[in-house]
Enzyme design. Structure first.
Site, PDB file in Angstrom:
ATOM      1  N   GLY A  49      15.906  18.503  40.075  1.00  0.00           N
ATOM      2  CA  GLY A  49      16.447  18.422  38.881  1.00  0.00           C
ATOM      3  C   GLY A  49      15.805  17.833  37.500  1.00  0.00           C
ATOM      4  O   GLY A  49      16.009  17.898  36.378  1.00  0.00           O
ATOM      5  N   CYS A  99      41.426  40.425  41.177  1.00  0.00           N
ATOM      6  CA  CYS A  99      40.432  41.391  40.733  1.00  0.00           C
ATOM      7  C   CYS A  99      41.518  42.909  40.900  1.00  0.00           C
ATOM      8  O   CYS A  99      42.046  42.950  41.875  1.00  0.00           O
ATOM      9  CB  CYS A  99      39.342  41.537  41.717  1.00  0.00           C
ATOM     10  SG  CYS A  99      38.321  43.163  41.177  1.00  0.00           S
ATOM     11  N   CYS A 120      39.401  45.450  43.518  1.00  0.00           N
ATOM     12  CA  CYS A 120      39.277  45.009  44.960  1.00  0.00           C
ATOM     13  C   CYS A 120      39.976  44.173  45.499  1.00  0.00           C
ATOM     14  O   CYS A 120      40.200  43.871  46.788  1.00  0.00           O
ATOM     15  CB  CYS A 120      37.853  44.617  45.323  1.00  0.00           C
ATOM     16  SG  CYS A 120      37.396  42.774  44.786  1.00  0.00           S
ATOM     17  N   CYS A 125      35.867  41.714  39.151  1.00  0.00           N
ATOM     18  CA  CYS A 125      34.911  40.949  39.476  1.00  0.00           C
ATOM     19  C   CYS A 125      33.592  41.129  38.706  1.00  0.00           C
ATOM     20  O   CYS A 125      33.494  42.057  38.413  1.00  0.00           O
ATOM     21  CB  CYS A 125      34.571  41.184  41.228  1.00  0.00           C
ATOM     22  SG  CYS A 125      35.684  40.990  42.274  1.00  0.00           S
ATOM     23  N   CYS A 180      32.281  43.400  44.545  1.00  0.00           N
ATOM     24  CA  CYS A 180      33.264  43.961  44.476  1.00  0.00           C
ATOM     25  C   CYS A 180      33.239  45.562  45.217  1.00  0.00           C
ATOM     26  O   CYS A 180      33.989  45.807  45.785  1.00  0.00           O
ATOM     27  CB  CYS A 180      33.582  44.206  42.914  1.00  0.00           C
ATOM     28  SG  CYS A 180      35.193  44.858  42.225  1.00  0.00           S
TER      29      CYS A 180
END
Lengths: 291, 256
Positions: free
Chosen positions: A31, A239, A242, A264, A270
């Site tokens: 970080g 979605c 899909c 997606c 997808c």
């Protein structure tokens, strides 16, 4: 131009060593933003110069490389960066998340969980999470070193007081291993819980000359209030192509009559699902689609 | 009785020039100390040295910390000093703009110190902010307005609320009434007097306005050219000035 005149993966070896040192330091202090001598790349700032330099430093000839931009493999940015490394490093490229060993990404984490043998490289526009609250770099560095992060909550407070909820939807600040507050790059906050993963995550900011990193299994906590807990939000829909109910969705306006389609944002996810026979509300079986 | 703040021979030089030289005094809990003098006399330099914004060249500033008693704030580590700066100390700037975040709402401004010391409950932060806005006479429906939409007097009151929300024990004030018109000044002084008495605060007030110290300060220190030329109880110094400069200062006040 003679492509063979370039060193492997465009950057010279000394530059790669310098970047690798920054990456190792970043991995050692999860970080923490490590300054590095960002090079001029043959693309404009904002197009992923940081991510490209990190990718160039970690790529080896045996790697399989994948680039996604907002989840998609086929946008201009993704295609041009993929071609860049095809040309300058001669590495294999793929759109298949599972086959890739190095994935460079802008604004998304793939839906498919990544493995320990994969590296995810993020393109970062502004690495400093405190920047819009505190313009001075001297001051923000001091705040990081002294762990003075009250200001980050002031931003979330402002969100709630103005919108009734934490309205920050992307680049949602996180705390890494209880120490550094980090900008996870502009990924949607839907992706924040995925930041604790098996793969190595490297973040490169070219213009701002910073590299930071998350080693595998790093504890990453999204900041929030006790009475307004963090929520990984997405469009409340499945979605349309899909039928996936668990993936992050893009909303497309498809006609002038207000018709819309959710799909997606991760195109590979997808496509893989559709190939496996899943069909969404507005989708068509994959064979007809190909024809 | 332990003094809250013990200042010993504090000096600050700007190259060959004197900022302030050899200043010593003790401040006891609940006491308000006024520092007066003309511009350039070293008042603000001294205040900044005491508040840890400037590093003095010599001397000691000992503060009675809650945990460990008297500690020299000049030699303590920066994290400790900054921690004091957002818990036990408060600093009210002359220009509210220096002490406020102008692009953050009034509520966020008041809440910042709470969040800086670990408050993580929005409802509680919001309630304290509302409470404090009320105490400094800012209407509760202005809580989500930015300070840029406030008048100068309101900004100054907001700055005071933002500083006092964590219950500090020592308040540094640098010309808190500067730039405000007289009726607003009067209300602000009234408010500050109430808060100081009610919370039992100690304060160090730097000003060139003798009326401010007459109202607020228990003790007075008169500075000239970086040196303290006279100290004493406020009424004593103002009614019977001994030093030539203090006499000049007192006689310069326009009587209406």
């Amino acid at each position: 131009m003679n492509v063979s005149a370039y060193n492997f993966a465009y950057l010279d070896e000394q530059t790669k060593r310098m970047i690798r040192r920054a990456i190792l330091k970043g991995l050692a202090i999860p970080g923490y933003q490590v300054p590095f001598a960002s090079r001029e790349m043959p693309m404009p700032y904002g197009w992923g110069t940081g991510g490209v330099q990190v990718s160039a430093a970690v790529l080896v000839p045996e790697d399989t490389f994948k680039v996604i931009d907002q989840g998609a493999d086929d946008t201009t940015n993704a295609v041009s960066i993929r071609r860049f490394f095809e040309k300058t490093a001669g590495v294999a490229v793929t759109e298949d998340t599972a086959r890739a060993s190095v994935i460079q990404t802008r604004h998304r984490i793939p839906e498919m969980p990544l493995r320990a043998d994969q590296i995810l490289v993020y393109q970062v526009p502004i690495p400093e999470p405190l920047r819009f609250l505190e313009p001075s770099e001297v001051e923000t560095r001091k705040m990081h070193s002294l762990e003075e992060y009250g200001l980050m909550h002031v931003k979330l407070y402002e969100d709630i007081s103005q919108h009734g909820a934490i309205a920050t939807a992307y680049a949602y600040p996180v705390k890494v291993e209880g120490r550094y507050v980090m900008d996870p790059s502009p990924i949607p906050k839907f992706d924040n819980p995925k930041l604790t993963m098996d793969a190595i995550q490297l973040f490169g900011a070219g213009r701002e000359q910073r590299i930071y990193a998350l080693p595998p299994h790093t504890r990453v906590v999204s900041l929030d209030f006790e009475d307004f807990p963090f929520e990984a939000s997405k469009a409340d829909h499945a979605c349309d192509l899909c039928g996936a109910g668990d993936s992050y969705l893009d909303e497309l306006i498809v006609d002038d009559a207000g018709g819309r389609l959710f799909m997606c944002s991760d195109t590979d996810y997808c496509t893989t699902r559709r190939a496996a026979g899943h069909v969404g509300a507005q989708g068509v079986p994959v064979k007809e689609d190909v024809a | 009785m332990t003094p809250l703040l013990q200042v010993e021979a504090v000096s600050k030089f700007y190259g060959a020039r004197i900022g302030c030289a050899d200043v010593s005094f003790d401040l006891y809990p609940g006491e308000v100390m006024g520092i007066v003098g003309e511009s350039g006399s070293g008042k603000s330099t001294l205040l900044n040295c005491l508040a840890g914004h400037l590093q003095p060249d010599a001397g000691a500033v000992r503060f009675d910390t809650r945990a460990e008693g008297l500690r020299d704030t000049i030699t303590m580590s920066e994290p400790e000093r900054r921690m004091l700066g957002r818990t036990d100390w408060a600093f009210v700037h002359q220009h509210a703009r220096d002490g406020l975040r102008m692009n953050v709402s009034a509520g966020g401004n008041v809440g910042e110190r709470l969040m800086a010391v670990g408050a993580r409950h929005y409802g509680d932060i919001r309630n304290s902010a509302t409470d404090w806005l009320g105490r400094v006479e800012i209407a509760a429906d202005r809580i989500d307005d930015r300070p840029s939409a406030f008048s100068g007097g309101m900004q100054q009151r907001l700055q005071i609320a933002r500083n006092l929300v964590t219950g500090p024990r020592l308040v540094f004030m640098d010309e808190p009434t500067g730039g405000l018109d007289v009726s607003v000044q009067a209300r602000l002084l009234d408010l500050m007097r109430g808060l100081v008495r009610e919370m039992g605060l100690s304060a160090i007030i730097v000003t060139h306005d003798l009326a401010v110290v007459r109202l607020l300060a228990d003790r007075l220190m008169v500075m000239k050219d970086g040196h303290v030329v006279e100290t004493g109880l406020t009424d004593q110094v103002l009614d019977d000035p001994q030093h030539g400069y203090t006499q000049l200062l007192v006689s310069s006040v326009l009587q209406v």
